[in-house]
Design a protein around this motif. Structure first.
Motif, PDB file in Angstrom:
ATOM      1  N   SER A 107      -0.787   9.969 -40.438  1.00 39.40           N
ATOM      2  CA  SER A 107      -1.586   9.373 -39.348  1.00 39.40           C
ATOM      3  C   SER A 107      -0.646   8.766 -38.318  1.00 39.40           C
ATOM      4  O   SER A 107      -0.312   7.588 -38.380  1.00 39.40           O
ATOM      5  CB  SER A 107      -2.499   8.262 -39.866  1.00 39.40           C
ATOM      6  OG  SER A 107      -2.990   8.562 -41.123  1.00 39.40           O
ATOM      7  N   HIS A 108      -0.246   9.592 -37.390  1.00 40.50           N
ATOM      8  CA  HIS A 108       0.696   9.142 -36.367  1.00 40.50           C
ATOM      9  C   HIS A 108       0.170   7.904 -35.638  1.00 40.50           C
ATOM     10  O   HIS A 108      -1.023   7.777 -35.412  1.00 40.50           O
ATOM     11  CB  HIS A 108       0.951  10.262 -35.355  1.00 40.50           C
ATOM     12  CG  HIS A 108       1.849  11.331 -35.907  1.00 40.50           C
ATOM     13  ND1 HIS A 108       3.187  11.133 -36.139  1.00 40.50           N
ATOM     14  CD2 HIS A 108       1.579  12.596 -36.307  1.00 40.50           C
ATOM     15  CE1 HIS A 108       3.714  12.243 -36.637  1.00 40.50           C
ATOM     16  NE2 HIS A 108       2.753  13.138 -36.757  1.00 40.50           N
ATOM     17  N   THR A 109       1.074   7.024 -35.299  1.00 44.28           N
ATOM     18  CA  THR A 109       0.864   5.734 -34.610  1.00 44.28           C
ATOM     19  C   THR A 109       0.167   4.685 -35.486  1.00 44.28           C
ATOM     20  O   THR A 109       0.085   3.530 -35.089  1.00 44.28           O
ATOM     21  CB  THR A 109       0.093   5.829 -33.261  1.00 44.28           C
ATOM     22  OG1 THR A 109      -1.303   6.037 -33.524  1.00 44.28           O
ATOM     23  CG2 THR A 109       0.617   6.911 -32.350  1.00 44.28           C
ATOM     24  N   LYS A 110      -0.313   5.065 -36.654  1.00 43.14           N
ATOM     25  CA  LYS A 110      -0.871   4.061 -37.565  1.00 43.14           C
ATOM     26  C   LYS A 110      -0.705   4.501 -39.018  1.00 43.14           C
ATOM     27  O   LYS A 110      -1.589   4.346 -39.857  1.00 43.14           O
ATOM     28  CB  LYS A 110      -2.345   3.786 -37.243  1.00 43.14           C
ATOM     29  CG  LYS A 110      -3.174   5.027 -37.002  1.00 43.14           C
ATOM     30  CD  LYS A 110      -4.626   4.633 -36.778  1.00 43.14           C
ATOM     31  CE  LYS A 110      -5.527   5.836 -36.720  1.00 43.14           C
ATOM     32  NZ  LYS A 110      -5.199   6.847 -35.707  1.00 43.14           N
ATOM     33  N   PHE A 136       9.133  -0.407 -38.614  1.00 43.76           N
ATOM     34  CA  PHE A 136       8.026   0.196 -37.870  1.00 43.76           C
ATOM     35  C   PHE A 136       7.922   1.711 -38.012  1.00 43.76           C
ATOM     36  O   PHE A 136       6.980   2.316 -37.556  1.00 43.76           O
ATOM     37  CB  PHE A 136       8.191  -0.255 -36.400  1.00 43.76           C
ATOM     38  CG  PHE A 136       7.332   0.295 -35.321  1.00 43.76           C
ATOM     39  CD1 PHE A 136       5.945   0.185 -35.372  1.00 43.76           C
ATOM     40  CD2 PHE A 136       7.911   0.872 -34.190  1.00 43.76           C
ATOM     41  CE1 PHE A 136       5.157   0.653 -34.310  1.00 43.76           C
ATOM     42  CE2 PHE A 136       7.127   1.344 -33.133  1.00 43.76           C
ATOM     43  CZ  PHE A 136       5.751   1.234 -33.203  1.00 43.76           C
ATOM     44  N   GLN A 137       8.902   2.343 -38.689  1.00 42.74           N
ATOM     45  CA  GLN A 137       8.905   3.811 -38.707  1.00 42.74           C
ATOM     46  C   GLN A 137       9.097   4.396 -40.101  1.00 42.74           C
ATOM     47  O   GLN A 137       9.611   3.747 -41.007  1.00 42.74           O
ATOM     48  CB  GLN A 137      10.030   4.328 -37.816  1.00 42.74           C
ATOM     49  CG  GLN A 137      11.395   3.770 -38.180  1.00 42.74           C
ATOM     50  CD  GLN A 137      12.480   4.322 -37.278  1.00 42.74           C
ATOM     51  OE1 GLN A 137      13.194   5.254 -37.639  1.00 42.74           O
ATOM     52  NE2 GLN A 137      12.599   3.759 -36.091  1.00 42.74           N
ATOM     53  N   GLY A 138       8.661   5.613 -40.241  1.00 40.78           N
ATOM     54  CA  GLY A 138       8.864   6.341 -41.485  1.00 40.78           C
ATOM     55  C   GLY A 138       8.791   7.823 -41.184  1.00 40.78           C
ATOM     56  O   GLY A 138       8.952   8.238 -40.031  1.00 40.78           O
ATOM     57  N   LEU A 148       4.088   2.769 -37.800  1.00 38.99           N
ATOM     58  CA  LEU A 148       3.134   2.038 -38.643  1.00 38.99           C
ATOM     59  C   LEU A 148       2.122   1.200 -37.870  1.00 38.99           C
ATOM     60  O   LEU A 148       1.396   0.422 -38.464  1.00 38.99           O
ATOM     61  CB  LEU A 148       3.896   1.107 -39.594  1.00 38.99           C
ATOM     62  CG  LEU A 148       5.023   1.736 -40.412  1.00 38.99           C
ATOM     63  CD1 LEU A 148       5.706   0.660 -41.258  1.00 38.99           C
ATOM     64  CD2 LEU A 148       4.483   2.841 -41.301  1.00 38.99           C
ATOM     65  N   GLY A 149       2.103   1.329 -36.553  1.00 35.08           N
ATOM     66  CA  GLY A 149       1.202   0.482 -35.767  1.00 35.08           C
ATOM     67  C   GLY A 149       1.953  -0.722 -35.230  1.00 35.08           C
ATOM     68  O   GLY A 149       2.962  -1.145 -35.816  1.00 35.08           O
ATOM     69  N   GLN A 212       1.929  -9.715 -39.075  1.00 33.75           N
ATOM     70  CA  GLN A 212       0.978  -8.612 -39.104  1.00 33.75           C
ATOM     71  C   GLN A 212       0.137  -8.733 -40.384  1.00 33.75           C
ATOM     72  O   GLN A 212       0.673  -8.939 -41.474  1.00 33.75           O
ATOM     73  CB  GLN A 212       1.757  -7.292 -39.110  1.00 33.75           C
ATOM     74  CG  GLN A 212       0.978  -6.148 -38.520  1.00 33.75           C
ATOM     75  CD  GLN A 212       1.466  -4.796 -39.011  1.00 33.75           C
ATOM     76  OE1 GLN A 212       2.064  -4.676 -40.064  1.00 33.75           O
ATOM     77  NE2 GLN A 212       1.183  -3.778 -38.228  1.00 33.75           N
ATOM     78  N   ILE A 213      -1.180  -8.632 -40.249  1.00 35.00           N
ATOM     79  CA  ILE A 213      -2.071  -8.819 -41.386  1.00 35.00           C
ATOM     80  C   ILE A 213      -1.740  -7.867 -42.531  1.00 35.00           C
ATOM     81  O   ILE A 213      -1.713  -8.247 -43.695  1.00 35.00           O
ATOM     82  CB  ILE A 213      -3.554  -8.625 -40.958  1.00 35.00           C
ATOM     83  CG1 ILE A 213      -3.959  -9.768 -40.042  1.00 35.00           C
ATOM     84  CG2 ILE A 213      -4.478  -8.561 -42.172  1.00 35.00           C
ATOM     85  CD1 ILE A 213      -5.385  -9.696 -39.574  1.00 35.00           C
TER      86      ILE A 213
END
Ligand code: ASP
Ligand code: MG
Length: 412
Positions: A107-110, A136-138, A148-149, A212-213
């Motif tokens: 799920s790109h961007t999230k 933030f990335q993978g 990861l959003g 971040q929650i």
């Protein structure tokens, strides 16, 4: 000696001077004998700048290319920080998310993290190196770069800490911890030494934007002790952890959260029959509008009223949807109020104390503040009030629950 995962956010690495300051800090931890994995964000403003570039090209770029683009911000900071560490004689190596095999879904961007192979990091740590990882990335199963959003570096740090079974995950940021409430509203607000995962989740979802929650959820799930502390000031920050069963004195209320982002909608004169809640709220959720609090009044003459809150950005759309529903149901009227605020008291101590709600309502009543809606959970009581009384309410509750006093030391 401890294994620490430290995350430095965008402001903390916002300039090369600040990156050097982070390197000073990290190398001190190494000298003290700790093993350190560092996760960094992009330099502050960088992710927004990259998103801006994309929107110069086209309105809706494909999420895959967005991820390739925005993940570059973090790649800059890992390299610069590793250089700054090496300059200090501190052996360090930088890695992108895919290099340390942070596997996510597609799920790109999230994207969500599925798995981390911590072997490579372990080898570096065993060789005495600081491991610097891009937050933030993978990557997904097919090797595509994912992110990861927004704010996702917090989640990277917690996930690495969980995978490595680190002693602590430390989030360095521009505030020195989690406060009893927003210090801009109540000047006697106090930094909390510790707070539970559950309380932090409630505080965060109610608008205290320190973390971040998802990162807090992740930390709670894997029981990763999480500490929020300042990059710029000394101090122990706030430790977010499991409930301390042995604590002599648990505060009943740990914090007060508030939120001005909501709006209230009422549909009145709804036929009091099975299925009416569904018929009202389904079109709202079908329109992709998230509902927060819901109250249904006791019916009278076979009619009832429904009130719920939505994000203020969705207010207009929700009202249009509701108007249509009202016509279909033969409801009497639709009313709305965009000038409301939600105030919540949060504390795990509520579980074992009676009368907390009464105390809250008394405090608000003494200030002449009308309560429009109430909702409760095991560790939280929220009320909706007129927005113009928000600050007064927060201040009154802060003093009612004695949050401006120093906490009883748990070690004592
Ligand atoms: N750089 C990303 C953002 O600005 C991720 C992060 O900072 O946590 O959202
Ligand atoms: Mg950030």
């Amino acid at each position: 000696m401890a294994l620490l995962v430290q995350k430095y956010g965008g402001t903390s690495v916002g300039t090369t001077e600040r990156i050097e300051a982070v390197a000073d800090k990290v190398s001190r931890f190494r000298k003290d004998g700790h093993s350190v994995v560092v996760v960094v964000s992009a330099m502050s403003g960088e992710t927004n700048r990259l998103i801006g570039l994309a929107s110069d090209i086209m309105e809706e770029p494909t999420p895959r290319e967005m991820d390739v683009l925005v993940s570059t911000g973090e790649q800059v900071t890992i390299a610069l920080l590793s250089m700054a560490l090496q300059k200090r004689g501190c052996d360090a190596r930088s890695y992108t998310g895919s290099q340390v095999r942070i596997l996510t879904d597609s799920s790109h961007t999230k994207a969500r993290i599925k798995q981390i192979d911590e072997q490579r990091m372990r080898e570096d740590l065993d060789a005495g190196r600081v491991v610097v990882v891009a937050g933030f990335q993978g990557m997904d199963d097919n090797g595509n770069i994912t992110t990861l959003g927004r704010g996702g570096s917090d989640t990277t740090a917690v996930a690495l800490a969980a995978a490595l079974k680190a002693d602590e995950c430390q989030i360095y940021t521009d505030v020195d911890g989690v406060y009893t409430t927003d210090p801009r509203v109540v000047d006697t607000a106090r930094r909390l030494d510790r707070i539970t995962f559950e309380e932090m989740l409630e505080m965060a979802s109610l608008g205290s934007k320190v973390l971040q929650i998802r990162a807090v959820e992740f930390a709670g799930k894997y029981n990763v002790p999480l500490r929020v502390l300042s990059s710029f000031q000394e101090g122990g920050g706030t430790l977010i952890t499991l409930e301390d069963e042995n604590a002599m004195e648990q505060p009943v209320v740990s914090g007060i959260a508030f939120n001005r982002d909501e709006a209230k909608l009422t549909i009145a004169g709804v036929p009091d029959t099975p299925g009416s809640a569904l018929r009202i709220l389904k079109p709202v959720s079908d329109a992709n509008i998230e509902v927060d609090m819901i109250v249904q009044n006791v019916g009278e003459d076979n009619r009832t009223a429904f009130t719920f809150t939505v994000h203020r950005n969705d207010f207009k759309r929700a009202k249009e949807v509701l108007q249509r529903v009202a016509d279909e149901l033969g409801a009497r009227e639709v009313a709305g109020d965009g000038k409301i605020a939600k105030v919540s008291i949060v504390g795990v101590g509520m579980r074992s104390h009676a009368g907390v709600a009464t105390q809250m309502f008394e405090s608000l009543s003494n200030e002449g503040i009308n309560i429009q809606m109430i909702s409760t959970s095991e560790i939280k009581i929220s009320v909706v009030i007129d927005e113009k009384y928000l600050e007064l309410a927060v201040r009154a509750l802060h003093s009612t629950f004695e949050l401006d006093k120093a906490a009883v030391s748990e070690e004592a």
